[in-house]
Design a protein around this motif. Structure first.
Motif, PDB file in Angstrom:
ATOM      1  N   ASP A  24      53.200  40.821  53.956  1.00  0.00           N
ATOM      2  CA  ASP A  24      52.200  39.813  53.414  1.00  0.00           C
ATOM      3  C   ASP A  24      52.353  39.798  51.866  1.00  0.00           C
ATOM      4  N   ARG A  25      53.552  40.224  51.125  1.00  0.00           N
ATOM      5  CA  ARG A  25      53.712  40.366  49.932  1.00  0.00           C
ATOM      6  C   ARG A  25      53.718  38.801  49.261  1.00  0.00           C
ATOM      7  N   ALA A  26      53.792  37.851  50.013  1.00  0.00           N
ATOM      8  CA  ALA A  26      53.983  36.387  49.589  1.00  0.00           C
ATOM      9  C   ALA A  26      52.589  36.050  49.026  1.00  0.00           C
ATOM     10  N   PRO A  27      52.544  35.523  47.660  1.00  0.00           N
ATOM     11  CA  PRO A  27      51.329  35.245  47.401  1.00  0.00           C
ATOM     12  C   PRO A  27      50.437  34.013  47.987  1.00  0.00           C
ATOM     13  N   THR A  28      49.063  34.012  47.982  1.00  0.00           N
ATOM     14  CA  THR A  28      48.516  32.812  48.653  1.00  0.00           C
ATOM     15  C   THR A  28      47.921  31.955  47.376  1.00  0.00           C
ATOM     16  N   VAL A  29      48.349  30.949  47.471  1.00  0.00           N
ATOM     17  CA  VAL A  29      48.087  29.902  46.344  1.00  0.00           C
ATOM     18  C   VAL A  29      46.934  28.777  46.924  1.00  0.00           C
ATOM     19  N   ILE A  30      45.848  28.467  46.180  1.00  0.00           N
ATOM     20  CA  ILE A  30      44.854  27.678  46.733  1.00  0.00           C
ATOM     21  C   ILE A  30      44.466  26.695  45.489  1.00  0.00           C
ATOM     22  N   GLY A  31      44.607  25.397  45.785  1.00  0.00           N
ATOM     23  CA  GLY A  31      44.279  24.294  44.858  1.00  0.00           C
ATOM     24  C   GLY A  31      42.599  24.406  45.056  1.00  0.00           C
ATOM     25  N   VAL A  32      41.885  24.279  43.740  1.00  0.00           N
ATOM     26  CA  VAL A  32      40.396  24.200  43.783  1.00  0.00           C
ATOM     27  C   VAL A  32      40.028  22.970  42.971  1.00  0.00           C
TER      28      VAL A  32
ATOM     29  N   PRO B 244      40.898  34.594  51.189  1.00  0.00           N
ATOM     30  CA  PRO B 244      40.890  34.142  52.419  1.00  0.00           C
ATOM     31  C   PRO B 244      41.933  34.626  53.544  1.00  0.00           C
ATOM     32  N   ASN B 245      43.236  34.902  52.819  1.00  0.00           N
ATOM     33  CA  ASN B 245      44.369  35.221  53.662  1.00  0.00           C
ATOM     34  C   ASN B 245      44.436  36.659  53.905  1.00  0.00           C
ATOM     35  N   GLY B 246      43.697  37.386  53.267  1.00  0.00           N
ATOM     36  CA  GLY B 246      44.107  39.151  53.238  1.00  0.00           C
ATOM     37  C   GLY B 246      43.425  39.526  54.089  1.00  0.00           C
ATOM     38  N   ILE B 247      43.904  40.861  54.066  1.00  0.00           N
ATOM     39  CA  ILE B 247      43.463  41.831  55.477  1.00  0.00           C
ATOM     40  C   ILE B 247      41.738  42.137  54.957  1.00  0.00           C
TER      41      ILE B 247
ATOM     42  N   THR C 133      30.301  30.598  42.357  1.00  0.00           N
ATOM     43  CA  THR C 133      30.195  30.268  41.091  1.00  0.00           C
ATOM     44  C   THR C 133      28.683  31.093  40.537  1.00  0.00           C
ATOM     45  N   PRO C 134      28.716  31.102  39.431  1.00  0.00           N
ATOM     46  CA  PRO C 134      27.655  31.856  38.609  1.00  0.00           C
ATOM     47  C   PRO C 134      26.311  31.526  39.367  1.00  0.00           C
ATOM     48  N   ASN C 135      26.055  30.229  39.604  1.00  0.00           N
ATOM     49  CA  ASN C 135      24.603  30.009  39.869  1.00  0.00           C
ATOM     50  C   ASN C 135      24.774  30.009  41.231  1.00  0.00           C
ATOM     51  N   GLY C 136      25.518  30.514  42.262  1.00  0.00           N
ATOM     52  CA  GLY C 136      25.327  30.603  43.864  1.00  0.00           C
ATOM     53  C   GLY C 136      26.007  29.729  44.453  1.00  0.00           C
ATOM     54  N   THR C 137      26.649  28.564  43.788  1.00  0.00           N
ATOM     55  CA  THR C 137      27.423  27.508  44.679  1.00  0.00           C
ATOM     56  C   THR C 137      28.504  28.306  45.442  1.00  0.00           C
ATOM     57  N   VAL C 138      28.859  27.891  46.797  1.00  0.00           N
ATOM     58  CA  VAL C 138      29.631  28.194  47.528  1.00  0.00           C
ATOM     59  C   VAL C 138      30.930  27.273  47.525  1.00  0.00           C
ATOM     60  N   LEU C 139      32.045  27.749  47.205  1.00  0.00           N
ATOM     61  CA  LEU C 139      33.064  26.764  47.235  1.00  0.00           C
ATOM     62  C   LEU C 139      34.004  27.091  48.357  1.00  0.00           C
ATOM     63  N   THR C 140      34.463  26.196  49.008  1.00  0.00           N
ATOM     64  CA  THR C 140      35.282  26.165  50.371  1.00  0.00           C
ATOM     65  C   THR C 140      36.524  25.312  50.270  1.00  0.00           C
ATOM     66  N   THR C 141      37.507  25.578  50.762  1.00  0.00           N
ATOM     67  CA  THR C 141      38.935  24.965  50.969  1.00  0.00           C
ATOM     68  C   THR C 141      39.484  25.284  52.450  1.00  0.00           C
ATOM     69  N   ALA C 142      40.296  24.432  52.748  1.00  0.00           N
ATOM     70  CA  ALA C 142      40.996  24.624  54.148  1.00  0.00           C
ATOM     71  C   ALA C 142      42.446  25.146  53.611  1.00  0.00           C
ATOM     72  N   VAL C 143      42.663  26.157  53.948  1.00  0.00           N
ATOM     73  CA  VAL C 143      43.954  26.799  53.758  1.00  0.00           C
ATOM     74  C   VAL C 143      44.710  27.102  55.050  1.00  0.00           C
ATOM     75  N   GLY C 144      43.993  26.822  56.084  1.00  0.00           N
ATOM     76  CA  GLY C 144      44.838  27.198  57.416  1.00  0.00           C
ATOM     77  C   GLY C 144      44.489  28.391  58.029  1.00  0.00           C
ATOM     78  N   ARG C 145      45.682  28.795  59.040  1.00  0.00           N
ATOM     79  CA  ARG C 145      45.375  30.062  59.694  1.00  0.00           C
ATOM     80  C   ARG C 145      45.353  31.174  58.693  1.00  0.00           C
ATOM     81  N   ARG C 146      44.390  32.219  59.006  1.00  0.00           N
ATOM     82  CA  ARG C 146      44.289  33.467  58.405  1.00  0.00           C
ATOM     83  C   ARG C 146      45.433  34.258  58.788  1.00  0.00           C
ATOM     84  N   GLN C 147      45.933  35.138  58.323  1.00  0.00           N
ATOM     85  CA  GLN C 147      46.882  35.943  58.836  1.00  0.00           C
ATOM     86  C   GLN C 147      46.348  37.026  59.993  1.00  0.00           C
TER      87      GLN C 147
END
Length: 295
Positions: free
Chosen positions: A61-69, A160-163, A263-277
Motif C-alpha cells: 500500500d505504498r502508492a499514495p492516495t490522492v484526493i481532490g477537494v 480514507p484509505n489507510g489502515i 475545518t477549524p470551525n468544525g465543518t466536515v468535508l467528505t468526498t467519494a474515493v471509492g472502496r477502502r483498502q
C-alpha cells in the motif's frame, strides 16, 4: 531307660524324615507383580489460555492516495484558502508509508478431538480475542497543494484509505493436525472480525467504529508438558505451549470513505474515493493453554 532312649531316637528319626519330605515339596510361587500401564497422552479435551506476540501489515500500500477537494462556500468551511483568505479548491495526497506493526495479545478457548491416542489425527475448533496496537500513524498526509494558498491552520485531515488504528480483532477457526505423542503440528483457518476507528474515518473525539469481517489462516506447533509441570497452577490434565503464525484479512467492503477532513470551525468535508483498502496483517505469537479432560 533304654525304652526312653529308643523313643527319643524314633521321634528324632520321624522329625528328620518329615523335614526331608517338606524340602522335596514344590514351593508356592510368589504372585506376579501388578503391571500398571503408563497412560497414553491424548489431545482430546477442552482448553483455555492466553497468548502474546507481534503483528505487522502485509499489503502493498505504498502508492499514495490522492484526493481532490472542492472549495467551500466560505473561507471558514473550506479546507484550502488562498493567500488572501478566500476559499479554494486543492489536492491532498497521503503517502501511506507509515509503520503498521506492534504488540498483539489476548486469550483463546477451544476443543480438540484425537482419533487415536498417542499419535494420530487431531481435529478441533478455537476462538480467540486479541488486543492490537499498530497502524495508528497512517493518517498523516504527505502534501497538500492549491495555487496561491494552502491548508487552513487547525484543520484535521484523515486518510480514507489507510489502515485504521485497529483496536481489537478475533477469530473463530477450525484446526486440523497430526499429533506425535505430545507434539502437535496443525493448520488452522476460519472467520475473522475486527474493529477500529476514531479520528481516521470521522469527527475528532468521536467514535466512528469501523467493524470489519473477513478470514484468517495459518498454522503452528504445540507441545504438551508433563501433568506435574510447575506451570500447572490449575491442576489441569496438561499444560501446552504453542507457537503460531496467522494471516488476517478484514474486508472493508465496497463502502466509500466517510469524513476525511474537518475545518477549524468544525465543518466536515467528505468526498467519494471509492472502496477502502482491506485491512491485512500477519501475527506471530506464542501461547500457553491449560487442557481439561482426558489425560
Amino acid at each position: 531307660m533304654k525304652s526312653i532312649l529308643r523313643g527319643a531316637t524314633a521321634l528324632a528319626g520321624i522329625a528328620f524324615a518329615g523335614s526331608a519330605l517338606a524340602a522335596d515339596l514344590p514351593r508356592r510361587a510368589a504372585p506376579p507383580p501388578v503391571f500398571a500401564p503408563v497412560p497414553v497422552f491424548t489431545w482430546t479435551g477442552f482448553y483455555a489460555g492466553f497468548n502474546a506476540g507481534y503483528g505487522f501489515g502485509t499489503q502493498d500500500d505504498r502508492a499514495p492516495t490522492v484526493i481532490g477537494v472542492p472549495a467551500g462556500p466560505t473561507a471558514a468551511s473550506s479546507l484550502f484558502v488562498t493567500g488572501a483568505g478566500a476559499p479554494a479548491a486543492g489536492v491532498v495526497a497521503f503517502s501511506n508509508r507509515n509503520s503498521n506493526d506492534g504488540f498483539v495479545g489476548g486469550g483463546q478457548i477451544g476443543y480438540n478431538y484425537q482419533f487415536t491416542p498417542g499419535s494420530g489425527v487431531v481435529i478441533g475448533v478455537e476462538a480467540d480475542a486479541q488486543y492490537v496496537d499498530f497502524g495508528r500513524n497512517r493518517n498523516r498526509f504527505a502534501a497538500a497543494t492549491v495555487p496561491g494558498g494552502g491548508v487552513q491552520a487547525g484543520s484535521l485531515v484523515f486518510n480514507p484509505n489507510g489502515i485504521s488504528g485497529l483496536d481489537y480483532f478475533g477469530t473463530v477457526r477450525g484446526r486440523l493436525g497430526y499429533a506425535f505423542d505430545r507434539t502437535l503440528v496443525y493448520g488452522t483457518g476460519g472467520f475473522a472480525y475486527g474493529s477500529g476507528g476514531g479520528r481516521q474515518f470521522g469527527l475528532p473525539n468521536s467514535s466512528t467504529d469501523s467493524f470489519q469481517t473477513g478470514w484468517a489462516a495459518g498454522g503452528g506447533i504445540e507441545y504438551a508438558l508433563p501433568t506435574d509441570s510447575f506451570l500447572n497452577f490449575f491442576r489441569s490434565s496438561a499444560v501446552t505451549l504453542k507457537v503460531e503464525g496467522l494471516y488476517v484479512n478484514l474486508d472493508q467492503g465496497n463502502r466509500n470513505n466517510g469524513a476525511f477532513a474537518v475545518t477549524p470551525n468544525g465543518t466536515v468535508l467528505t468526498t467519494a474515493v471509492g472502496r477502502r483498502q482491506d485491512t491485512e496483517f500477519a501475527v506471530v505469537r506464542a501461547g500457553l493453554n491449560y487442557k481439561f479432560g482426558s489425560y
